[in-house]
Enzyme design. Sequence first.
Site: not given
Length: 201
Positions: A30, A48, A50, A64, A74, A121, A134, A172
């Site tokens: 799980e 959401q 990603n 970021h 996250k 992160h 993510y 970046d």
Amino acid sequence: MSSIEPGPSPPLPLAIVPKRHADARGWFSESFHQQRLRDLGIGCNFIQDNQSASSRKGTLRGFHFQGPPAAQAKLISVLHGRILDVAVDIRRGSPTFGKYVSAELSSDSGKQLFVPAGFAHGFVTLEDEASVLYKVSDHYAPSCEGAIRWNDPDIAFPWPFKDADIIRSEKDDRAPPLKDLESPFPYDGHPLTKLPVFNLS
């Protein structure tokens, strides 16, 4: 490593290892269980998913963050390969501002990293063909996104590759230094500590 302890924890980074049930066929896990995260003090709702794919070892993404009113927490996991994952404290007024914690995450270990709002992160891939998932607590909001230079001297994170061997984006490379950051995140009274690791049952 620790088992789940009752009661909420401060909103700080956590490493989480979901239990895997193995037999002759392989294993079952799980990988996301909201109530077990609640038991660790992770109160945000992840709305959401990603996914990123990196074909070459040494691919770097970071540092970021996404600020208010669409600040993102996250939960990072690896679907294939290995990464070195990093969270940097960017809460203004924090006594551990600019300090970091890191963990190696892999598809073999199943270890995950929770990165709360108020932390930047980033990660680098340690193997070719790495795929990262993510879970985030708010939708992408371009007007709220921010970044810090991946090789910022005040953070001084020891990436395990020479700079010339790190694959990164132009975006970046253009990120501002930590000293120029006007952080939108207030300090909440909890300094960054050694990264705790929790085994989930």
